[in-house]
Design a protein around this motif. Structure first.
Motif, PDB file in Angstrom:
ATOM      1  N   VAL A 155      -5.890   1.653  22.216  1.00 46.55           N
ATOM      2  CA  VAL A 155      -4.117   1.128  21.957  1.00 46.55           C
ATOM      3  C   VAL A 155      -4.400   1.286  20.181  1.00 46.55           C
ATOM      4  CG1 VAL A 155      -2.253  -0.534  21.755  1.00 46.55           C
ATOM      5  CG2 VAL A 155      -4.194  -0.175  23.768  1.00 46.55           C
ATOM      6  N   VAL A 156      -3.826   2.448  19.599  1.00 47.35           N
ATOM      7  CA  VAL A 156      -3.479   1.992  18.120  1.00 47.35           C
ATOM      8  C   VAL A 156      -1.557   1.782  17.836  1.00 47.35           C
ATOM      9  CG1 VAL A 156      -3.324   3.636  16.613  1.00 47.35           C
ATOM     10  CG2 VAL A 156      -4.876   4.649  18.136  1.00 47.35           C
ATOM     11  N   LEU A 157      -2.116   0.083  17.700  1.00 52.25           N
ATOM     12  CA  LEU A 157      -0.663  -0.607  17.563  1.00 52.25           C
ATOM     13  C   LEU A 157      -0.568  -1.130  15.588  1.00 52.25           C
ATOM     14  CD1 LEU A 157       1.538  -2.371  18.397  1.00 52.25           C
ATOM     15  CD2 LEU A 157      -0.084  -3.589  19.651  1.00 52.25           C
ATOM     16  N   PRO A 158       0.328  -0.623  15.196  1.00 45.84           N
ATOM     17  CA  PRO A 158       0.831   0.032  15.489  1.00 45.84           C
ATOM     18  C   PRO A 158       0.293   1.103  14.631  1.00 45.84           C
ATOM     19  CG  PRO A 158       1.170  -1.070  12.968  1.00 45.84           C
ATOM     20  CD  PRO A 158       0.072  -2.065  13.657  1.00 45.84           C
ATOM     21  N   LEU A 203      -5.551   6.537  26.364  1.00 47.80           N
ATOM     22  CA  LEU A 203      -4.889   6.337  24.694  1.00 47.80           C
ATOM     23  C   LEU A 203      -3.690   5.890  24.951  1.00 47.80           C
ATOM     24  CD1 LEU A 203      -5.855   6.722  22.080  1.00 47.80           C
ATOM     25  CD2 LEU A 203      -5.180   8.741  21.813  1.00 47.80           C
ATOM     26  N   LEU A 204      -3.066   4.552  23.788  1.00 44.17           N
ATOM     27  CA  LEU A 204      -1.915   4.823  24.067  1.00 44.17           C
ATOM     28  C   LEU A 204      -1.721   4.303  22.034  1.00 44.17           C
ATOM     29  CD1 LEU A 204      -1.114   1.735  26.221  1.00 44.17           C
ATOM     30  CD2 LEU A 204      -1.425   4.195  26.837  1.00 44.17           C
ATOM     31  N   MET A 214       0.588  -1.469  30.981  1.00 40.14           N
ATOM     32  CA  MET A 214      -0.552   0.392  31.494  1.00 40.14           C
ATOM     33  C   MET A 214      -1.904  -0.174  30.986  1.00 40.14           C
ATOM     34  SD  MET A 214       2.607   1.972  29.335  1.00 40.14           S
ATOM     35  CE  MET A 214       2.420   3.387  30.575  1.00 40.14           C
ATOM     36  N   LEU A 215      -2.471  -0.777  31.061  1.00 37.88           N
ATOM     37  CA  LEU A 215      -3.947  -0.806  30.309  1.00 37.88           C
ATOM     38  C   LEU A 215      -4.634  -1.603  31.830  1.00 37.88           C
ATOM     39  CD1 LEU A 215      -4.287  -2.675  26.738  1.00 37.88           C
ATOM     40  CD2 LEU A 215      -4.177  -0.058  27.768  1.00 37.88           C
TER      41      LEU A 215
END
Length: 214
Positions: free
Chosen positions: A98-101, A133-134, A188-189
């Motif tokens: 996850v790329v957040l943000p 990948l999110l 979603m994960l």
């Protein structure tokens, strides 16, 4: 919390866009979940500046990790310049990232396959290995380049999940907006925790709680 699901390895990347409070909530949820065996945390230099600004912390990697709530031995913190980290290789099982943000520049480089640091390389690995990948884009308004990059990463297998809140739950605080975003990302994960935000045809438990409180 456990339901027999196989242990997961998850990478959380924080880049230079506002909203790092949501990243902290996600990191805390991941490190407290028995279904997660390891969390790889990577914060870009710009991400460190944002964490320092939003939490009033120092910009060094250790202070940033503490500000994000990293306290479990299952969390492995990586230097974004270290391309020898395990998540840089497809041979390492990394179930989700996850790329957040997610900054617009990071989105663009991932879309073009330009891996200039560990975050972008790890994202590229997720795509080539056909793994989750999110990309939680934090940008508004969107220009045509952003939109085309979003299409490109989607076609490559990523999920673009902009940091856009829902309003039908009648959120009253920033914390509630962040909590709902994190709960949806966890689902979603494959790590669902609650149905508090699930629409049932007439509303959600969260919305009814607010309506009752009023």
């Amino acid at each position: 919390m456990t339901d027999g699901t196989a242990s997961k390895r998850v990478t959380l990347a924080v880049t230079g866009a506002g909203g790092t409070g949501a990243a902290k909530r996600l990191l805390l949820a991941l490190q407290d979940d028995d279904r997660v065996e390891q969390v790889h945390l990577v914060v870009s230099p710009a991400g460190r500046k944002l964490v320092a600004f939003e939490f009033g912390a120092a910009e060094d990697p250790q202070s940033v990790a503490r500000a994000l709530g990293a306290s479990s031995p299952k969390i492995q913190v990586h230097d974004p310049e270290d391309l020898t980290a395990p998540i840089a290789s497809g041979s390492y099982r990394n179930d989700a990232m996850v790329v957040l943000p997610c900054a617009a520049g990071v989105l663009g480089r991932v879309a073009q396959g330009q891996a200039e640091d560990l975050i972008e390389r790890a994202a590229d690995v997720q795509l080539k290995q056909r793994r989750t990948l999110l990309l939680c884009l934090r940008e508004a308004p969107l220009n045509l380049i952003h939109l085309r990059n979003m299409v490109a990463v989607t076609e490559a297998g990523a999920i673009v999940y902009p940091m856009i809140p829902t309003y039908y739950n009648v959120p009253e605080t920033l914390a509630e907006l962040q909590e709902e975003l994190v709960e949806r990302l966890l689902e979603m994960l494959g790590l669902p925790r609650t149905d508090r935000y699930a629409w049932d045809g007439s509303g959600t438990p969260a919305r009814r709680e607010h309506a009752t409180a009023r």
